[in-house]
Structures are given as structure tokens and as C-alpha cells.
Design a protein around this motif. Structure first.
Motif, PDB file in Angstrom:
ATOM      1  N   ARG A   1      62.760 -88.993   1.347  1.00 25.56           N
ATOM      2  CA  ARG A   1      63.531 -90.111   0.792  1.00 25.56           C
ATOM      3  C   ARG A   1      64.623 -89.606  -0.149  1.00 25.56           C
ATOM      4  NH1 ARG A   1      60.082 -94.710  -2.084  1.00 25.56           N
ATOM      5  NH2 ARG A   1      59.292 -94.783   0.070  1.00 25.56           N
ATOM      6  N   TYR A   2      64.328 -88.561  -0.921  1.00 24.25           N
ATOM      7  CA  TYR A   2      65.277 -88.059  -1.910  1.00 24.25           C
ATOM      8  C   TYR A   2      65.966 -86.778  -1.447  1.00 24.25           C
ATOM      9  CZ  TYR A   2      63.091 -91.512  -4.917  1.00 24.25           C
ATOM     10  OH  TYR A   2      62.632 -92.690  -5.450  1.00 24.25           O
ATOM     11  N   GLN A   3      65.858 -86.487  -0.143  1.00 24.95           N
ATOM     12  CA  GLN A   3      66.556 -85.362   0.481  1.00 24.95           C
ATOM     13  C   GLN A   3      66.272 -84.033  -0.223  1.00 24.95           C
ATOM     14  OE1 GLN A   3      70.642 -86.816   0.528  1.00 24.95           O
ATOM     15  NE2 GLN A   3      70.349 -87.683   2.562  1.00 24.95           N
TER      16      GLN A   3
ATOM     17  N   GLN B   1      62.819 -74.814  -0.300  1.00 27.42           N
ATOM     18  CA  GLN B   1      63.173 -74.443  -1.671  1.00 27.42           C
ATOM     19  C   GLN B   1      62.087 -74.882  -2.646  1.00 27.42           C
ATOM     20  OE1 GLN B   1      67.304 -75.156  -2.999  1.00 27.42           O
ATOM     21  NE2 GLN B   1      67.811 -75.601  -0.860  1.00 27.42           N
ATOM     22  N   ALA B   2      61.594 -76.101  -2.454  1.00 24.12           N
ATOM     23  CA  ALA B   2      60.547 -76.631  -3.330  1.00 24.12           C
ATOM     24  C   ALA B   2      59.261 -75.818  -3.193  1.00 24.12           C
ATOM     25  CB  ALA B   2      60.279 -78.095  -3.003  1.00 24.12           C
ATOM     26  N   VAL B   3      58.926 -75.419  -1.966  1.00 25.44           N
ATOM     27  CA  VAL B   3      57.718 -74.629  -1.720  1.00 25.44           C
ATOM     28  C   VAL B   3      57.830 -73.260  -2.394  1.00 25.44           C
ATOM     29  CG1 VAL B   3      56.435 -73.381   0.070  1.00 25.44           C
ATOM     30  CG2 VAL B   3      57.026 -75.779   0.401  1.00 25.44           C
TER      31      VAL B   3
ATOM     32  N   ILE C   1      70.966 -74.060   4.404  1.00 23.65           N
ATOM     33  CA  ILE C   1      70.604 -74.861   3.232  1.00 23.65           C
ATOM     34  C   ILE C   1      71.526 -74.500   2.085  1.00 23.65           C
ATOM     35  CG2 ILE C   1      68.174 -75.101   3.867  1.00 23.65           C
ATOM     36  CD1 ILE C   1      67.507 -72.898   1.857  1.00 23.65           C
ATOM     37  N   LYS C   2      71.564 -75.390   1.084  1.00 28.12           N
ATOM     38  CA  LYS C   2      72.361 -75.168  -0.110  1.00 28.12           C
ATOM     39  C   LYS C   2      71.448 -75.290  -1.319  1.00 28.12           C
ATOM     40  CE  LYS C   2      76.406 -76.914  -2.619  1.00 28.12           C
ATOM     41  NZ  LYS C   2      77.467 -77.958  -2.654  1.00 28.12           N
TER      42      LYS C   2
ATOM     43  N   VAL D   1      67.762 -79.878  -8.100  1.00 28.28           N
ATOM     44  CA  VAL D   1      66.748 -80.906  -7.879  1.00 28.28           C
ATOM     45  C   VAL D   1      65.543 -80.320  -7.134  1.00 28.28           C
ATOM     46  CG1 VAL D   1      67.756 -81.699  -5.687  1.00 28.28           C
ATOM     47  CG2 VAL D   1      66.330 -83.256  -7.036  1.00 28.28           C
ATOM     48  N   ASN D   2      65.810 -79.350  -6.264  1.00 30.16           N
ATOM     49  CA  ASN D   2      64.717 -78.696  -5.550  1.00 30.16           C
ATOM     50  C   ASN D   2      63.870 -77.833  -6.488  1.00 30.16           C
ATOM     51  OD1 ASN D   2      65.592 -79.691  -2.961  1.00 30.16           O
ATOM     52  ND2 ASN D   2      67.230 -78.180  -3.033  1.00 30.16           N
TER      53      ASN D   2
END
Length: 288
Positions: A23-25, A30-32, A200-201, A205-206
């Protein structure tokens, strides 16, 4: 019991975060990656692992396999949550316990009692019923590969972690810290390659999402271990409460909050999954 509740909350929260990522793209990889950095940092401060104990005799092949599997399966977990929802993904993850149980029988030659065999039989039927759905021309048939990979992947990870636990030359927490470090490196390599290739960029936020994800991912492990310490005489209680809790809470949140659609057959599958976990848990203490 409070540790079990906290572990359940952390486990389900990870699924919720992965559900919200689309939902928040949020870039999952990156988060992992940040997630494993946060997890290894917390592991260092909470468990105080002694890395000086590591040497050439350590089970590096198992560490390497886990380092590759963990971030990879995390991506399949995220994809499964996005495509099929929290309910079915949690079922797939929890039913993956059948793989280490089968490994115990075929590889480690453990004897099975009737209750465990019944639980396995019910569980395999539950898997089929849980993921059975009406044909939908707008739904990609390939999506079913995601929960299947979650099922196989988490089962394989569990077997590998059990092998590490059997390696008495090193404390388990030191091995856990080592695996987190190596998983972080593998994830970082993937992110670097994808960034250089332009797929990816990098975005802040990630980073924030990864830190939150890592906090709850580690919290799940920490409270699960503390629950086993607090209830050392009844490990089956921890096992049952954790698996049943995640299935039930995940189902409630998936259906009530995210409005995930389940058929009557799916609900029967969920009930059978709970019954399978109960049977397998009771079989641990049954007289053979």
C-alpha cells in the motif's frame, strides 16, 4: 504466558507490516536488509554472543544455507501476504512444522506414535483445503507458488536451525548472531546489485520500515525463547500456544481488518490446521 502473547503479537505484526508494504510502496528487499541489521544489533545487545568462539569447525555450511534462505524466504513471505493475504500465509508458515517432523522420521529415525501420524494426515488435508479457491480469471495462477515456497522454505529453515541447536560446541545465540550477520551481507549484496542495475532506488522510508520490521522480527524470537525458559518443563505448551495463537489472531486480523475473503472450505481447512497442530503437540508427551 505473557511471553507467548508478546511473541504472537510480534509474529502477526510482521505479517501486517508486509501487508501494508504494498500500500505504501515499500521496497521489500531494502526493508528486509535493514531488518537483519536491526535484528543482529539487538541480538548482540540482548544475548551478548561470544564471536571469539567461532572457528573453522563451526557449521559454516549450515550458516551459509540459512544466510541465503532467510532473506529469500522473507521475500516469498511478503509476496504471499500481498497476493493471498495474512490468513493463508500464516497457515502456510505454521504448517511448515510438518517438514522438520518428517525429517525427524526419515533422517533422524525418530519413532512416530499414532497421534503424530494422525496430526500429519490432518495437516496435509488442511493445507489443500486452506488454499483451495474458486477459479478466477483475474487471479494469476502463479500466486500459489508463494505460500508453497513459504511452506517449504520455513520448514527447511527449521530443520537447519535444529541442526545448529544440536551443535553443542557453540552457544545457540552465537550461531543465531552469526546467521543474522551473514543474512544481512547476502541481503546487502542483492540490494547493491539491484540498485546499480537501476531496478530499485534507495529511499529513507525503506530504512524506517526495515528498522520497525527488524524490531518485531527479533521480538518474536526473543519472547519465544523466553517463553521456553519460563515454561521449561512444558515446551509443548509453548509450541501449541504459539502456533495456534498465530493462526487464530492472523485469521481474525486478516478477515476483520483487511477484509480477506475465505470460502467455507477454507474455514474448514483452518479448523483442521488447528486440529493438526493440537495432535502433533499432544503427541510430544504421549506414551509411545
Amino acid at each position: 504466558m505473557i511471553y507467548i502473547i508478546l511473541s504472537i503479537c510480534c509474529s502477526v505484526t510482521v505479517a501486517i507490516l508486509l501487508k501494508l508494504a504494498k500500500r505504501y510502496q515499500i521496497s521489500i528487499i531494502q526493508a528486509v536488509t535493514v531488518n537483519y541489521f536491526a535484528a543482529l544489533t539487538l541480538c548482540f545487545f540482548f544475548f551478548k554472543p561470544d564471536i571469539n568462539l567461532l572457528n573453522s569447525t563451526a557449521p559454516w555450511s549450515i550458516y551459509t544455507a540459512l544466510a541465503i534462505l532467510l532473506p529469500t524466504i522473507f521475500l516469498f513471505l511478503a509476496a504471499s501476504v500481498k497476493s493471498l493475504g495474512i490468513v493463508k500465509t500464516d497457515i502456510a508458515q505454521r504448517l511448515s512444522l510438518f517438514i522438520p517432523i518428517l525429517a525427524a522420521y526419515f533422517i533422524f529415525k525418530e519413532d512416530f506414535n499414532d497421534l503424530k501420524i494422525i496430526g500429519l494426515a490432518i495437516g496435509f488435508v488442511a493445507i489443500f483445503l486452506t488454499f483451495l479457491r474458486k477459479s478466477n480469471p483475474d487471479q494469476k495462477t502463479g500466486n500459489l507458488i508463494f505460500p508453497v515456497m513459504v511452506f517449504i522454505g520455513f520448514g527447511a529453515i527449521d530443520v537447519l536451525f535444529k541442526q545448529i541447536a544440536l551443535y553443542k560446541a557453540l552457544p545457540y545465540t552465537t550461531s543465531l548472531f552469526t546467521v543474522f550477520c551473514m543474512a544481512f551481507v547476502v541481503s546487502l549484496i542483492i540490494v547493491t546489485v539491484m540498485t546499480i542495475s537501476g531496478k530499485i532506488k534507495l529511499q529513507l522510508v525503506n530504512l524506517a520500515c526495515g528498522l520497525i520490521l527488524g524490531f518485531f522480527n527479533f521480538g518474536n524470537i526473543l519472547f519465544y525463547l523466553k517463553a521456553h525458559q519460563a515454561l521449561a518443563q512444558t515446551p509443548s505448551t509453548v509450541f501449541a500456544a504459539m502456533n495456534l495463537g498465530v493462526i487464530i489472531v492472523g485469521t481474525l486480523i486478516g478477515v476483520l481488518v483487511f477484509k480477506e475473503k475465505l470460502t467455507k472450505v477454507n474455514y474448514i481447512g483452518i479448523i483442521m490446521a488447528i486440529a493438526a497442530v493440537v495432535c502433533i503437540t499432544l503427541s510430544q508427551n504421549a506414551v509411545r
